[in-house]
Design a protein around this motif. Structure first.
Motif, PDB file in Angstrom:
ATOM      1  N   GLU A   4      33.647 -12.990   1.133  1.00 43.56           N
ATOM      2  CA  GLU A   4      33.030 -11.788   1.662  1.00 43.56           C
ATOM      3  C   GLU A   4      31.649 -12.122   2.220  1.00 43.56           C
ATOM      4  O   GLU A   4      30.977 -13.028   1.722  1.00 43.56           O
ATOM      5  CB  GLU A   4      32.898 -10.814   0.485  1.00 43.56           C
ATOM      6  CG  GLU A   4      32.488  -9.448   0.872  1.00 43.56           C
ATOM      7  CD  GLU A   4      32.453  -8.506  -0.338  1.00 43.56           C
ATOM      8  OE1 GLU A   4      32.629  -7.322  -0.105  1.00 43.56           O
ATOM      9  OE2 GLU A   4      32.222  -8.962  -1.480  1.00 43.56           O
ATOM     10  N   LEU A  60      27.976 -10.146   3.470  1.00 51.61           N
ATOM     11  CA  LEU A  60      27.238  -8.895   3.585  1.00 51.61           C
ATOM     12  C   LEU A  60      26.060  -9.122   4.519  1.00 51.61           C
ATOM     13  O   LEU A  60      25.338 -10.117   4.384  1.00 51.61           O
ATOM     14  CB  LEU A  60      26.710  -8.429   2.229  1.00 51.61           C
ATOM     15  CG  LEU A  60      27.721  -7.762   1.282  1.00 51.61           C
ATOM     16  CD1 LEU A  60      28.597  -8.800   0.623  1.00 51.61           C
ATOM     17  CD2 LEU A  60      26.988  -6.926   0.251  1.00 51.61           C
ATOM     18  N   GLY A  70      22.693  -7.105   5.779  1.00 54.04           N
ATOM     19  CA  GLY A  70      21.882  -5.904   5.550  1.00 54.04           C
ATOM     20  C   GLY A  70      22.499  -5.018   4.478  1.00 54.04           C
ATOM     21  O   GLY A  70      22.427  -3.798   4.565  1.00 54.04           O
ATOM     22  N   GLY A  71      23.150  -5.644   3.481  1.00 54.51           N
ATOM     23  CA  GLY A  71      23.667  -4.880   2.354  1.00 54.51           C
ATOM     24  C   GLY A  71      25.062  -4.325   2.558  1.00 54.51           C
ATOM     25  O   GLY A  71      25.668  -3.784   1.648  1.00 54.51           O
ATOM     26  N   ARG A  72      25.578  -4.460   3.787  1.00 53.09           N
ATOM     27  CA  ARG A  72      26.901  -3.896   4.030  1.00 53.09           C
ATOM     28  C   ARG A  72      27.922  -5.015   4.276  1.00 53.09           C
ATOM     29  O   ARG A  72      27.621  -5.995   4.963  1.00 53.09           O
ATOM     30  CB  ARG A  72      26.867  -2.975   5.244  1.00 53.09           C
ATOM     31  CG  ARG A  72      27.176  -1.529   4.839  1.00 53.09           C
ATOM     32  CD  ARG A  72      27.098  -0.586   6.020  1.00 53.09           C
ATOM     33  NE  ARG A  72      25.731  -0.479   6.524  1.00 53.09           N
ATOM     34  CZ  ARG A  72      25.430  -0.024   7.737  1.00 53.09           C
ATOM     35  NH1 ARG A  72      26.379   0.299   8.569  1.00 53.09           N
ATOM     36  NH2 ARG A  72      24.175   0.066   8.115  1.00 53.09           N
ATOM     37  N   THR A  73      29.113  -4.852   3.732  1.00 53.61           N
ATOM     38  CA  THR A  73      30.161  -5.844   3.945  1.00 53.61           C
ATOM     39  C   THR A  73      30.554  -5.838   5.415  1.00 53.61           C
ATOM     40  O   THR A  73      30.763  -4.783   6.000  1.00 53.61           O
ATOM     41  CB  THR A  73      31.400  -5.505   3.110  1.00 53.61           C
ATOM     42  OG1 THR A  73      30.985  -5.385   1.757  1.00 53.61           O
ATOM     43  CG2 THR A  73      32.453  -6.590   3.222  1.00 53.61           C
ATOM     44  N   VAL A  74      30.642  -7.037   5.987  1.00 49.95           N
ATOM     45  CA  VAL A  74      31.050  -7.108   7.388  1.00 49.95           C
ATOM     46  C   VAL A  74      32.261  -8.002   7.512  1.00 49.95           C
ATOM     47  O   VAL A  74      32.494  -8.891   6.698  1.00 49.95           O
ATOM     48  CB  VAL A  74      29.928  -7.684   8.285  1.00 49.95           C
ATOM     49  CG1 VAL A  74      28.789  -6.704   8.398  1.00 49.95           C
ATOM     50  CG2 VAL A  74      29.452  -9.027   7.772  1.00 49.95           C
ATOM     51  N   ALA A  92      25.554  -6.872  15.465  1.00 50.69           N
ATOM     52  CA  ALA A  92      24.938  -6.702  14.151  1.00 50.69           C
ATOM     53  C   ALA A  92      23.584  -7.409  14.079  1.00 50.69           C
ATOM     54  O   ALA A  92      22.981  -7.495  13.016  1.00 50.69           O
ATOM     55  CB  ALA A  92      25.880  -7.230  13.066  1.00 50.69           C
TER      56      ALA A  92
END
Lengths: 309, 517
Positions: free
Chosen positions: B68, B70, B72-76, B87
């Motif tokens: 996985e 991430l 900026g804190g978000r899963t991409v 992004a």
């Protein structure tokens, strides 16, 4: 690995087409018709063997159909003058090779793109054939000559034997000679090949010579089979020939592929031609289908490359 | 496990248990790494350690990894490089990805062209913007110049300008200095510091310890696809990091037994190479030098000094015909075709491996034996078994790390690819080996390997001429160094007298003759 996958993809497509045709036409899956397909495939198949070599160098030869016509009418007139058959064949192959040599030399020495050169010679060779015959067909050949197209050896039609022989010979040249290896190097990375001391121009020219030679072989078989040589013979053949190579998995970008794929590709094209005739699809529509098949084959190749990297 | 804990707010990129396999190799194994916002995070490791693979996952070039990511804190899960760019991730590639046929400005704005009225291309705006970016890098390339005409170093600067033009929040730099001269690298470092001052997060891949220790806040070490350790720069030493990377102590490149050169091998007199249609009329002007058997001559100089051009003249592959005399073992050796140079025993390992060296469509064995297929032939037919044996012998001798010679050449790391190319040439049994920046994109361990190899070959009587973008490399490797400046030989330094500062003096010692047309 990748080559194997590619080949199995063609094989799969092949089986799909065969299955579809077997269902839709009762006349398709008969021994006579199957043999017929292979025989019909041998002319564009033989020519596709030479085309494979050219495409491996990342080149193209659009003049093969016209070269076929020109060598066909010249060989026919020699046969008419009573030349012995082996001499007629030798002369035809020599003429074809010279036409290929002309293509190759302008491309390598003159540094003119293959597409342009062979587009030009496509017109030149065709025009020369018309001029030579006055657009009149030449017919009436000796039985010995006719047997090159219509005869059999051990009940196998001669064209099929010639087709298989040319595939085997080209496969051996590609895999087992320096020239064969160089061909892949030249098509894969021309600059690096030059910097590796590979005789780039000679290798490339040789590919065009052999392409001319196979066009001449196709001419002999076609002329012998039809019993007549016409200056309009082979019109549009470049389509079937290039389609066979491309469907066979040889990359138009050069450096990847081989003649075994071309063998399958030629048979697939032959099967599609045959099937469309059986299903009574009009000739004009057949052209549309074949054009679409070429584009689809290249498209598939691109997608596969994209998936690989 | 710390992996499952929530992220601190200031993490820009987080890799979580990232794995990626290529046929035959696990390029990444379970890599978990947090990159803090605004830090310069150096990722170091040997060739094939997985640095580039990791970055290719982040920039969307590899999409089928496990694990996985991430941002900026978000899963991409990027589906391609465009997604990653959107992004805010921009990358400067190690292998150059520019289009030769179009201009510098067009390359910089490729895919993001500035449009004017009627939706037509606004070339002027793009050229001006490109000019500003290039000036920031103090690069003299004109925005309208075709990229194909540029040397590798200039291309690298264009690549950097392109990445800067994206105003990315996260910048990946994959060995950005590998083709730069020292002066250019210094300029780049200034730009990097300025970017970090602006809060840009930088992932910096390199194996040059001095750079890493000048720039980095934290350093992560990869080996064989695994993350060994992440340490703040202040708490470690170059020696420790190098040791971690290689897994063994490496010897200093400079420490070697002196060599004794043999008889005269090569004599070059008054070599000139014209440059038609250019203000500086000569790429090379009146260069003379000689080389003995068993000697390594270094060519030093800044960008455009004519180092590569000199090698090209010797190998017979220069674009224009050179004048002057070249004599190899008493025979004239001014060639115009590489094939002739090769027959005479001169070979060239080119600077641009991807473009001019490897054949991506041939397997490793095929790449090795390409120039010496006659030695594996009988009556014109290749003996494939003998060919394989020839390749195996060369691969073993040079220490090419691969279990399978039938694997694609592209599955090898840069250093191993370079060994394959060296092997290809050494099989031709050359007398003179020309090496144009042979360790570009090659890491520390493999470099030491190459140095040892070159030293050994030299002792066996091979003469060599080497260029390098790194002066310490030349100093360590060479018996003598010829310094070029703008096509003129401005000095020759023996082993005792050559120092970095002396070389730089000569390299900037502008000759007075024919400066202007």
């Amino acid at each position: 690995m990748a080559e194997g996958l590619k080949r199995s993809a063609i094989l799969l497509g092949f089986l799909g087409v065969v299955a579809a045709l077997s269902v839709s036409s009762p006349a398709f899956l008969t021994p006579t018709n199957l043999l017929n397909i292979v025989r019909q495939s041998s002319i564009h198949g033989i020519m596709a063997v030479g085309m494979t070599l050219v495409i491996l160098t990342s080149g193209i030869d659009l003049s093969v159909g016209s070269a076929l016509a020109l060598t066909g009418v010249l060989a026919a007139s020699l046969e008419h003058r009573g030349w012995p058959v082996p001499l007629v064949v030798a002369a035809a192959l020599l003429i074809g090779s010279l036409l290929g040599l002309a293509n190759g030399l302008v491309i390598t020495k003159g540094r003119v793109p293959p597409f342009v050169v062979t587009l030009g010679t496509m017109s030149i060779f065709r025009g020369a054939a018309h001029l030579f015959t006055g657009a009149q067909p030449i017919s009436g050949f000796s039985p010995a000559f006719r047997s090159l197209g219509a005869g059999t050896v051990l009940r196998i039609p001669v064209p099929i034997i010639l087709f298989v022989l040319s595939v085997v010979a080209a496969a051996a040249l590609l895999r087992r000679t320096r020239w064969g290896r160089y061909l892949y190097a030249v098509g894969g990375n021309l600059q690096a090949a030059r910097l590796s001391g590979i005789p780039v121009e000679r290798c490339t020219t040789t590919a065009y010579v052999l392409c001319g030679l196979t066009a001449a072989a196709g001419a002999v078989v076609l002329t012998a089979r039809l019993g007549a040589a016409e200056s309009i013979a082979g019109t549009g053949y470049e389509l079937d020939v290039i389609a066979s190579v491309v469907i066979g998995g040889t990359s138009l970008a050069g450096g990847r592929g081989g003649v075994w794929g071309t063998l399958l590709g030629a048979l697939l094209i032959g099967t599609i031609n045959n099937g469309m005739n059986l299903l009574q699809i009009p000739a004009y529509f057949q052209l549309v289908v074949k054009g679409a098949i070429i584009i689809a084959a290249v498209l598939l190749d691109r997608l596969r490359i994209a998936a690989d990297s | 496990m710390h992996l499952m804990t929530p992220l601190p707010a200031n993490v820009a990129v987080s890799f979580r248990r990232l794995s990626k396999r290529f046929p035959g190799v696990a390029a990444l194994r379970d890599v978990s790494l947090d990159v803090l916002a605004g830090e310069l995070h150096a990722v170091v490791g040997e060739n094939g350690a997985g640095k580039t693979t990791l970055m290719r996952c982040l920039c969307g070039a590899i999409t089928d990894y496990e694990g996985e990511m991430l941002v900026g804190g978000r899963t991409v899960r990027f589906r391609g490089t465009t997604d990653a760019q959107r992004a805010g991730i921009s990358v400067i590639h190690q292998e150059l990805n520019l289009v030769d046929e179009i201009s510098v400005a067009a390359n910089i704005f490729l895919g993001r062209e500035k449009l004017g009225r009627l939706g037509l291309l606004d070339d002027r705006a793009m050229e001006q913007a490109a000019g500003r970016l290039l000036r920031q890098l103090q690069c003299e390339v004109a925005p309208r110049q075709r990229v194909g005409q540029l040397r590798v170093g200039d291309r690298q600067l264009v690549e950097i300008a392109k990445a800067l033009s994206l105003d990315a929040g996260i910048l990946i730099m994959d060995e950005p200095t590998s083709a730069l001269t020292e002066a250019e690298a210094v300029r780049l470092f200034q730009v990097i510091r300025r970017l970090r001052g602006q809060g840009v997060t930088i992932l910096y891949i390199s194996h040059k310890m001095d750079e890493v220790f000048q720039l980095a806040d934290r350093i992560s070490v990869l080996r064989d696809g695994q993350l060994l350790r992440t340490v703040p720069r202040a708490e470690t030493t170059p020696r420790e990091i190098t040791h971690l990377m290689v897994g063994r102590q490496i010897e200093e490149a400079g420490a070697r037994q002196p060599r004794t050169p043999g008889d005269l091998l090569l004599e070059v007199r008054g070599l000139s190479l014209p440059r038609p249609g250019h203000a500086r009329k000569w790429r090379l002007r009146n260069v003379s030098f000689s080389l003995r058997r068993g000697e390594i001559l270094g060519l030093a100089g800044l960008m455009g000094a004519g180092r590569s051009e000199l090698l090209e003249c010797l190998f017979g592959c220069s674009r224009q015909a050179p004048s002057g005399t070249i004599v190899l073992e008493g025979r004239p050796a001014l060639f115009r075709r590489p094939a002739d140079a090769m027959c005479a025993g001169i070979v060239l390992v080119t600077e641009d491996r991807k473009r001019l060296g490897i054949f991506a469509n041939l397997d490793i064995a095929g790449n090795i034996t390409l120039c010496t297929l006659d030695r594996a032939s009988r009556l014109g037919w290749l003996d494939l078994r003998r060919e394989r044996a020839l390749a195996r012998q060369a691969a073993d001798e040079l220490g090419v790390k691969t279990p399978d010679l039938a694997a694609p050449i592209t599955s090898l790391s840069g250093g191993n690819q370079q060994k394959v190319i060296l092997g290809r040439w050494l099989l031709t049994r050359p007398k003179l080996l020309l090496l144009d920046d042979p360790t570009r994109g090659v890491d520390v361990g493999a470099k030491a390997d190459l140095y040892r190899l070159l030293d050994r070959l030299c002792r066996e009587g091979l003469g060599m001429i080497v260029t390098s973008s790194e002066l310490p490399e030349l100093l360590a490797l060479c018996d003598r160094i010829l310094v070029l400046c703008e096509g003129h030989a401005t000095g020759e330094l023996g082993r005792g007298e050559a120092t970095e500062s002396r070389i730089m003096e000569l390299a900037t010692d502008r000759p007075h003759a024919d400066q202007v047309a």
